[in-house]
Each structure stands twice: as C-alpha cells, then as structure tokens.
Design a protein around this motif. Structure first.
Motif, short mmCIF file in Angstrom:
data_model
loop_
_atom_site.label_atom_id
_atom_site.label_comp_id
_atom_site.label_asym_id
_atom_site.label_seq_id
_atom_site.Cartn_x
_atom_site.Cartn_y
_atom_site.Cartn_z
N ASN A 61 -14.89 30.15 -44.21
CA ASN A 61 -14.98 29.77 -42.94
C ASN A 61 -16.36 28.99 -42.70
N GLU A 62 -17.29 29.71 -43.75
CA GLU A 62 -18.49 28.76 -42.90
C GLU A 62 -18.48 27.76 -43.10
N VAL A 63 -17.91 26.24 -43.76
CA VAL A 63 -17.54 25.55 -44.10
C VAL A 63 -16.41 24.58 -43.53
N LEU A 64 -15.67 25.80 -43.25
CA LEU A 64 -14.18 24.72 -42.11
C LEU A 64 -14.27 24.80 -40.82
N ARG A 65 -14.21 26.37 -40.50
CA ARG A 65 -14.33 26.50 -39.14
C ARG A 65 -15.81 26.47 -38.51
N GLU A 66 -16.52 27.12 -39.07
CA GLU A 66 -17.79 27.62 -38.36
C GLU A 66 -19.12 26.28 -38.29
N LYS A 67 -18.63 25.49 -39.83
CA LYS A 67 -19.37 24.43 -39.64
C LYS A 67 -20.49 24.76 -39.45
N SER A 68 -21.42 25.93 -40.06
CA SER A 68 -22.52 26.11 -40.26
C SER A 68 -23.16 26.57 -41.23
N PHE A 69 -22.79 25.18 -42.06
CA PHE A 69 -23.55 25.21 -43.68
C PHE A 69 -24.33 24.15 -43.86
N VAL A 70 -25.87 24.97 -44.48
CA VAL A 70 -26.89 23.94 -44.60
C VAL A 70 -27.40 24.02 -45.62
N PHE A 71 -27.62 23.24 -46.10
CA PHE A 71 -28.21 22.85 -47.89
C PHE A 71 -29.51 23.48 -47.85
#
Length: 579
Positions: A109-119
């Motif tokens: 959900n974080e990577v594909l849908r919300e695109k909110s992932f940050v390193f």
C-alpha cells in the motif's frame, strides 16, 4: 517482462525478506564465534525482522536430509521458504503469520498505491583501507523496508534496462546476459592471447578514484533517462514504471558523501581514538586544479554539491552500469572504427583494453578518458613503463598503453597484465594477484591475533583442545569451504576465499603463492599452539595428550582447492619475480 506490481507479490516479497534474514543470521554467526569461546553476554536479536519469521526451531525441521544437501547450496533459504509457505496455508492464526501478512499489505500500500515511501538516511559502517588513517564509508540502511525497496526496485530496473548495456559490461548482469561475469572476462582475454600467441598485444588499464563517492546525482539521473530513451528504441514494447523512477530519485536523495560520510568523521575519530582518521575523498585543497584526478576539476566546491551514492546498496551497482555505459559505447565505437582485433572489458569501474594495433589502443583509451570527463568522474593518472617495473605493474591503478609480450621491460614490453584479482602472463600462465594473497593473510593473522588478545584479558570457557578445534574450523570455513573427505571436488567449494579464483583450476599456474598462504596459516596455528601451551589452560590440556592439535591433511588447504588431481600441477614452470 513482469509488471512493477509483480515484483511486489507475496512470493517476491517473502523471498526478499528471507535473503535479508539469512544475511543477518550470517553476521550474527560471525560474531557468535567469540561467544562460543569466551564468557561474553549473549547478543540480543529481538528485532523487527525476527517478528516476521517463525522461530528457528520451527523451520529447522524443513531442512533437506543430509544426503540430499549436496543438490543445493541454499539449505537454509529453502527450509525457511517451505516453513513460511506451510504455516501461511495451514496455521494462519500464528502471531508471526498475522504480523507477516499485515507487513506485506502495508508495504504494498505504501509503495504502490500511496507512493509515500521515502528512504531513511543510511548509517555509515567504516571499513579500514591501507594505512591506519584512511577508511572507506560503507552505507547500510537501518530498517527492513529500506533494504527491501532498495533490492526490489533495483532488480526491476536492472532486468528491464538490461538490453541497453553493452556486452563489455561484466558486472551485475541479469536475464539472458547473466553469463557475462568475471569468469567470462578472463576467458575473453585468453581467446585474444591464443589468437596472437607470438605477437605482442597492446594493453591499457584504468581505474576510477572512489567511484561511488564521486557520482553526482544529476549525472545518475541523466544516465537513467538516457537508458530509458534507448530502451524505447531497442524494445518499444517495454516501458519503465514511473514509480520505479520516483524511488530511484528518493534513493539518491537519501545520501550525499559530504553530508553523511563527512558528518560521521568525528564519531569515527572517537571510535578509533585516532584524531587523523578520515574517509578518503578525492578533493584537493587547491580549488583551481587542472588535473582530472580530483573532483575540483569538475566542481567549483564539491562539498556543496549532491555527490555520492550509498556504497553497498543494490541501486549503486545499477548506477555504476548506467553511468559507465556511456564510456562502454564510446570505447566500442572507437575500436570498431580501428583496424585489428581487440577486446574491451569493464567490471564495475575497472577496465582493460587489449588490441593488436597500438594506434587503436591509444584512441580507445582517449575515448574512455573523454567519457569519464563527460560524466564528471575523476580517475587515477596513468603511469608509464619508463620507471620501476614493480611500481608500474603492482602499484599503479592506471597504466599507459604498453606492449604485452615476452621481452623484458627495458625493451618496452611487459610479460604480465592484471585484471579482476588475476595476473596473466603472455604465455597463458596465471596467478592470483599478490595483494589478494596479502588480504587473505591479513584475515588469517587478524583471527589469530584477536584470539590471543582476548585470551590475555578474558577467561575461556572451553579447553585448549576445543579452542584449537574452533580456530581450525573457522579458518578452513572461510579459506577452503566446508570440506567433506568422502566427496570428490574438482573445483573450489562455494562461499570461501578459493571460490573467487576458479580460473586457476583449468589453467597452468604456479603453486608458490598459494602454498605460501598455506604455510602462513600453519604458522598461525603453531603460534596459537605455543600460546596455549604457555597459558594455564594449555598446560592442563597437555596432560590429556597432544592429539587435539593434529593436522587434518591437504584436503583442507588452499592449494588443494585448485587441483583436480595429483597431476594437476605437474609440468608447471616457476613464476619469475618482477624486478
């Protein structure tokens, strides 16, 4: 080609998690060696990662039977995968199964849908270089999600952009080009040498100064865009997902050498108790330098630029191939336009050019230098053969065009070349590079020194017999692998030092260098044996006999790993020393 979503399926994510878990287990096992010998506090391993996996006791029963373990070298990985798959089908109420399923869904959900992932910002792990003051800044991401996205996103880009790379690139290839590795590079060198057995060839070697610490973020972005544009021409049916490009950019934003590595130097000096300890970075105090071997040649103030990528990350290997692909194409075009046979090989940032025409070699070298200046990468200045042969061959990183032949250095030729840890003579004779031998000697010596140092300050909880057995077992494990006397091996075993030099098996080589390594290992054994005899635990053990320090024979030696039979080293000429 698989879609971006398929790289985040349950199977793909669990496989990535298992790899990370086993890498952590290997690091803990390395440190556990001392806890088995000395009275040390047990290491706590209650981390976020462990909460997503079954207890070790649960997946141990899924290991293959001992008689079938020779079929695969990944016993632990296959057992862990089978255990997880079984429990997810039949025991969904287990707490760790619930946590694992929840973790996978949140990550998608974080990577594909919300695109909110940050390193997050990687932590620095200092690695000592030559000398006591210089260190290499190895970067490591602190949490599981960072590591997983780094691995999966880099895998997606590497597999989709594979058609854009030249065959000269021999590092980190995938798919149908997986066979292009370091062994294939050495085979190509032998092919051109066999084609011209008596004629001299012309060789150039070049090495970039601190590649990963000198990559400008803008150059990396341009390299990715150039590869995507080329992919649209060569394979129009394949498109790169915009989310993958987004996470590539965020990977770059998580690190810069001036901010992260140089910001860690004070802690490094405190840890090492050395006020002169520093991370090596090719920056000159003279900002107006005209030499392309420093970053000042390309940037007015490198410390204010976004320069450097995490050394040790999966994306960094991809970035190396994307940026230097420009140099590969320039050199290949130059060689195609020239007369004569040639071979150009690159492994990460190390290259070698071999041609039958001197003019073609020099033109290709200049094309490579121009490409490095275009991507703003400093390189070691070339060394000529006019000086000391030893300094030219062993100490120099970049060499001017020279003839590879049988004559002496004074006649303008040199009998050896070196690439990827090997040194190859004009007549096909091969040996391991002395610096690689020295590194292995240092590793063996450090193991013995650390044991003796700990015995002076700590009480051992095992007898001298058991301590010597553990020392020998660890030494054999990282040197020659897990040897089984009843199994015939015609090549070096995996996961050991010898497995990195498989080319010695089928080619003529001098056993002197490798035998010296075995002699050094024997010296360290005798040194530890004498130390134990002088200590109280050693004297008490002597009353029980001396069979505890027996020699197990040459199957456990370094030299045996490169021998197919007792006749493998017959009729091998001695290797002349470099004057």
């Amino acid at each position: 080609m698989k879609s971006y979503e398929e790289y985040f399926s349950d199977e793909a994510l669990i496989e990535c998690l298992c790899r990370i878990r086993l890498n952590r287990a290997a690091a803990i096992h390395e440190r556990r060696f001392y806890r088995k010998v000395f009275e040390l506090m047990p290491e706590s391993d209650h981390t976020e990662l462990n909460e997503l996996f079954p207890p070790r006791r649960a997946w141990h029963r899924f290991r293959p039977r001992k008689e079938r373990r020779e079929e695969t070298s990944q016993h632990a990985f296959s057992a862990l995968r089978k255990c997880i798959d079984w429990h997810r089908r039949n025991a969904t109420e287990q707490p760790w199964v619930v946590r694992l399923n929840q973790f996978l869904e949140e990550l998608r959900n974080e990577v594909l849908r919300e695109k909110s992932f940050v390193f997050s910002q990687p932590r620095i792990v200092p690695q000592a270089k030559k000398g006591k003051d210089e260190f290499r800044a190895i970067a490591s991401f602190p949490n599981v999600k960072d590591k997983m996205i780094d691995i999966i996103n880099a895998k997606y880009l590497r597999e989709h952009l594979e058609p854009c790379l030249e065959d000269a690139c021999r590092a980190f290839r995938s798919g149908k080009k997986r066979y292009l590795d370091r062994n294939s590079a050495i085979n190509d060198i032998y092919k051109i040498r066999e084609k011209f057995p008596d004629a001299p060839l012309y060789v150039t070697e070049c090495d970039i100064r601190g590649f990963f610490d000198c990559v400008h973020h803008q150059v990396a972005q341009q390299a990715l865009k150039r590869a995507i544009d080329l992919l649209a021409v060569r394979n129009p049916g394949v498109q790169i997902d915009s989310r993958s490009i987004l996470y590539f950019q965020r990977y770059l934003n998580s690190y810069s050498f001036s901010k992260v590595a140089l910001g860690y130097e004070k802690r490094l000096q405190a840890q090492t108790k050395n006020p002169n300890a520093r991370f090596k970075w090719p920056v000159s105090e003279n900002r107006s330098t005209n030499s392309p071997n420093t970053l000042n040649f390309f940037h007015k103030d490198p410390r204010r630029c976004q320069i450097g990528v995490p050394q040790g990350g999966a994306h960094s290997c991809l970035i190396a191939n994307l940026i230097l692909d420009l140099a590969d194409k320039e050199v290949c075009l130059s060689l195609q336009a020239s007369e004569g046979d040639s071979v150009y090989l690159r492994y990460c940032d190390d290259i070698i050019i071999i041609t039958s025409n001197e003019n073609a070699c020099e033109k290709a070298t200049q094309a490579y230098y121009r490409a490095l200046r275009a991507v703003k990468l400093p390189y070691h200045l070339p060394t000529s053969l006019n000086g000391s042969p030893r300094q030219f061959f062993e100490d120099s990183k970049t060499k001017e065009c020279y003839r590879w032949g049988a004559s002496a250095p004074q006649e303008g030729q040199f009998p050896w070349i070196q690439f990827l840890g090997y040194q190859i003579r004009h007549d096909g004779h091969i040996r391991i590079r002395p610096s690689s031998i020295k590194k292995q000697k240092d590793k063996i010596g450090n193991l013995g020194e650390s044991l003796r140092s700990e015995l002076k300050h700590r009480k051992a909880k095992v007898s001298s017999k058991r301590l010597m057995y553990r020392f020998n077992s660890k030494l054999w494990a990282f040197s020659s692998g897990r040897v089984q006397l009843h199994v015939v091996h015609n090549k070096p075993l995996p996961m050991c030092w010898a497995s990195g030099f498989k080319q010695l098996v089928d080619r003529p080589f001098s056993p002197g260098h490798v035998r010296a390594l075995d002699q050094f290992a024997g010296k360290e054994r005798r040194r530890l044996k004498r130390f134990l005899r002088k200590s109280s635990m050693g004297k008490s053990a002597e009353t029980k006999g001396r069979r505890n320090l027996s020699y197990f024979g040459k199957p456990f030696s370094h030299l045996r790993q490169f021998r197919k039979s007792s006749k493998a080293l017959s009729n091998v000429s001695s290797t002349p020393a470099i004057d």
